[in-house]
Design an enzyme around this catalytic site. Structure first.
Site, short mmCIF file in Angstrom:
data_model
loop_
_atom_site.label_atom_id
_atom_site.label_comp_id
_atom_site.label_asym_id
_atom_site.label_seq_id
_atom_site.Cartn_x
_atom_site.Cartn_y
_atom_site.Cartn_z
N GLY A 195 -13.62 -1.15 -7.47
CA GLY A 195 -15.10 -0.89 -7.12
C GLY A 195 -14.85 0.31 -5.78
O GLY A 195 -16.00 0.49 -5.17
N ASP A 199 -7.95 8.58 0.22
CA ASP A 199 -8.73 7.75 0.62
C ASP A 199 -7.94 7.37 2.65
O ASP A 199 -8.70 7.09 3.10
CB ASP A 199 -8.03 6.11 0.95
N SER A 250 -7.48 1.43 3.03
CA SER A 250 -8.21 0.94 2.21
C SER A 250 -9.72 -0.08 2.04
O SER A 250 -10.11 -0.08 2.96
CB SER A 250 -6.89 0.30 1.67
N SER A 251 -10.40 -0.61 0.74
CA SER A 251 -11.07 -1.25 0.79
C SER A 251 -11.31 -2.61 0.26
O SER A 251 -11.79 -3.11 -0.16
CB SER A 251 -12.50 -0.48 0.54
N ASN A 282 -6.30 4.37 -7.04
CA ASN A 282 -7.38 4.74 -6.40
C ASN A 282 -8.42 5.47 -8.29
O ASN A 282 -8.77 5.01 -8.56
CB ASN A 282 -6.74 5.84 -5.51
N THR A 334 -9.52 0.96 -9.72
CA THR A 334 -8.76 -0.48 -9.61
C THR A 334 -8.81 -1.78 -10.31
O THR A 334 -9.85 -1.76 -11.40
CB THR A 334 -9.32 -0.73 -7.93
N ARG A 354 0.67 -1.26 0.23
CA ARG A 354 0.08 0.20 -0.20
C ARG A 354 1.22 0.88 0.02
O ARG A 354 1.64 0.89 0.83
CB ARG A 354 -1.25 -0.19 1.49
N1 GLY Z 1 -8.60 2.75 -3.43
C1 GLY Z 1 -9.47 2.41 -3.03
C2 GLY Z 1 -9.24 0.96 -1.88
O1 GLY Z 1 -8.01 1.30 -1.81
O2 GLY Z 1 -10.15 1.17 -1.25
#
Ligand code: GLY
Length: 560
Positions: free
Chosen positions: A457, A408, A437-438, A386, A366, A94
């Protein structure tokens, strides 16, 4: 005598356990968002590389042919399963906040958010992690050198790839950001316009950067000429990077989040992704009910209520655990999910503001790919810059399109980011901190099957993976996981977003009657790439989301 019998029983049990874990697939498979990436990965598997080598090749090709989704200027999470030793690890590549970053860096003197400052241009970029993660994967898990695994990406950067409709759509969406800098404009637009279908996008500078990464590993990107150009370019355009930011970037290995949901083992992303904890919260709430015997409307209502509560915990408590004391153990307890469900009314929507939990201490892009190799090694990887085309900024002479992951972070408590997510102290900006992050690369496992899944997404990633897991639990196969119509609730805004076809008229009426506010998405969303290994039949199926242009390939393993 009894002891002897117990010893024999123990031996038999361990043999059974061993054989359950040593069964090898008759096939190998890759599902990714682009034909060239899937082909490159399969090529590496057939050259004797393992799933981790293939992951390097697939990640690098996606970085070239899907510049709007991921790239050397971005980051990601690679969830690994090493067949030998039955070990699962999350490689965390990340991005991190630069050393000169501070919590109010996107606010003006009146404390208001400066429009687009965390989304467009050099100041929006975190320090990239993807190149370091590729070097790490290759060095610690691969069999082949980067000079081999990066070959296809280098060739595609030199020879070019063809613009398709997806590229056009996203370039149009981000045209203004791409027009801001000379290098990005020259690479991704033609005379400032969205390129025509079939235009060849060549990336000579990116090819050189990839060659340096192939030749020198980490140092090829984070030190020397590339690093110098990256920092000069960023600083000349209002950014705050330093050489030290790049040289000190570190990949982290994390213990994934492991969830037991009705006997299915789910292994998924740990912090700094919120994915694992949010999935754990939602699944632990859902486990208290018998979904299979419920009518459709009640089931959807219940899943939405679980999403609402789980995403609330995200907003309030989640951030980089190296910087903030996230109560992860409490959040993953089944008893905590019981508390969260205490006011869950099967007949009525809960107003998001009234959801309670721990006392409050205060795509659109993504990409995802899934791989399984002949030894049963697996990779689920979700990578990102992103927003589409990231920050839209390329430092001159590098070919590296930078991310805008700084968005984020929680730029200001309570102010939604581009995905409408809100956050607080846990996810405030701090130097070297990873933004929440997701991204949720995930494995599912029972005695009879292994599933690998994930999707892009933004904030909807987690709800898409949740729906995929529930679909797998219901006994459906890989083609169903990727194609089923989706719906989403993320606590705030207090609305169910849904794709066309997700709900029948009767269900829509029923949900409205329960007090839900609903909004149909104009476009379908997600681009899920999955693999399902049926261990009983020793048969693999793989599927690529019909919403995207990806390709899933399953190949018989030779010489077995
Ligand atoms: N940038 C999308 C995520 O990391 O959730």
């Amino acid at each position: 005598m009894i002891l002897k019998r117990l010893a024999i029983l123990g031996l038999l049990l361990s043999l059974t356990w061993c054989s359950a874990h040593t069964v090898k697939p008759n096939e190998q498979a890759i599902a990714s968002a682009h034909l060239a990436a899937t082909q490159a990965g399969i090529g590496i598997l057939n050259k004797g590389g393992n799933a981790f080598d293939a992951a390097v090749a697939v990640s690098a090709v996606l970085a070239v042919v899907e510049p709007f989704s991921s790239g050397l200027g971005g980051g990601g999470f690679w969830l690994l399963h090493e067949s030998k030793g039955n070990r699962q690890i999350m490689v965390d590549g990340r991005e991190v906040a630069p050393l000169a970053a501070h919590r109010d860096m996107y606010l003006d003197t009146a404390g208001e958010v400066i429009n687009k400052a965390s989304v467009d241009g050099a100041l929006a970029a975190g320090i990239p992690g993807l190149p370091a993660a590729l070097a790490h994967l290759s060095e610690h898990y691969g069999r082949l050198p980067l000079s081999v695994t990066l070959q296809s990406a280098i060739r595609l950067a030199e020879e070019g790839f063809l613009v398709n409709e997806h590229y056009q759509r996203l370039a149009r969406f981000r045209q203004a950001a791409l027009l801001n800098g000379e290098a990005a404009r020259a690479i991704f637009l033609v005379d400032g316009n969205v390129p025509a279908l079939g235009t060849l996008i060549k990336q000579k500078d990116l090819a050189l950067t990839l060659k340096l990464l192939a030749g020198n590993g980490f140092d090829g990107f984070y030190k020397g000429e590339v690093a110098k150009r990256l920092v000069e370019g960023v600083r000349a355009s209002g950014g705050i990077w330093t050489q030290q930011d790049l040289a000190s970037y570190t990949v982290k290995e994390r213990h994934p989040v492991v969830i037991d949901y009705n006997g299915m083992k789910i292994t998924t992303a740990a912090l700094p992704s919120s994915g694992g904890l949010v999935l754990s919260l939602a699944l632990n709430i859902l486990e208290q009910y018998d979904l299979q015997t419920m009518d459709e409307e009640s089931r959807i209502h219940l899943i939405v209520e679980a999403m609402r509560r789980a995403y609330r915990e995200r907003a309030l408590h989640m951030g980089d655990s190296d910087f903030f004391n996230v109560p992860a153990e409490v959040l993953t307890e089944k008893s905590y999910a019981k508390q969260l469900a205490h006011n869950l009314d099967l007949k009525k929507a809960t107003v998001s503001q009234k959801v309670s939990g721990l006392n409050n201490a205060e795509g659109h892009d993504t990409t995802h790919f899934s791989i399984i190799d002949r030894d049963g090694n697996r990779v689920a990887a979700t990578l990102s810059v992103n927003y589409p085309f990231g920050s839209g900024f390329v430092p001159a002479g590098t070919g590296v399109l930078l991310n805008d992951e700084m968005d984020d972070f929680s730029i200001k408590p309570g102010v939604p980011n581009v995905y409408g997510l809100v956050g607080g102290e846990a996810n405030a900006i701090e130097p070297k901190k990873r933004m929440l992050s997701s991204m949720s690369p995930t494995f599912m496992e029972t005695d009879t099957m292994v599933g690998i899944l994930g999707t892009p997404g933004g904030s909807r990633i987690i709800s898409m993976v949740l729906l995929g897991i529930l679909d797998a639990q219901a006994g459906n196969g890989s083609a169903s996981w990727v194609s089923l119509p989706r719906y989403h609730h993320q606590y705030l805004p207090d609305t169910i977003e849904y794709e066309e076809g997700a709900f029948s008229k009767a269900v829509l009426l029923g949900l409205t009657g329960k007090g839900h506010s609903l909004k149909r998405k104009e476009q379908r969303y997600g681009n899920m790439q999955v693999i399902l290994w049926n261990k009983v039949a020793n048969k693999i199926t793989a599927a690529s989301d019909p919403r995207g242009e990806g390709i899933a390939v399953v190949e018989k393993v030779a010489n077995r």
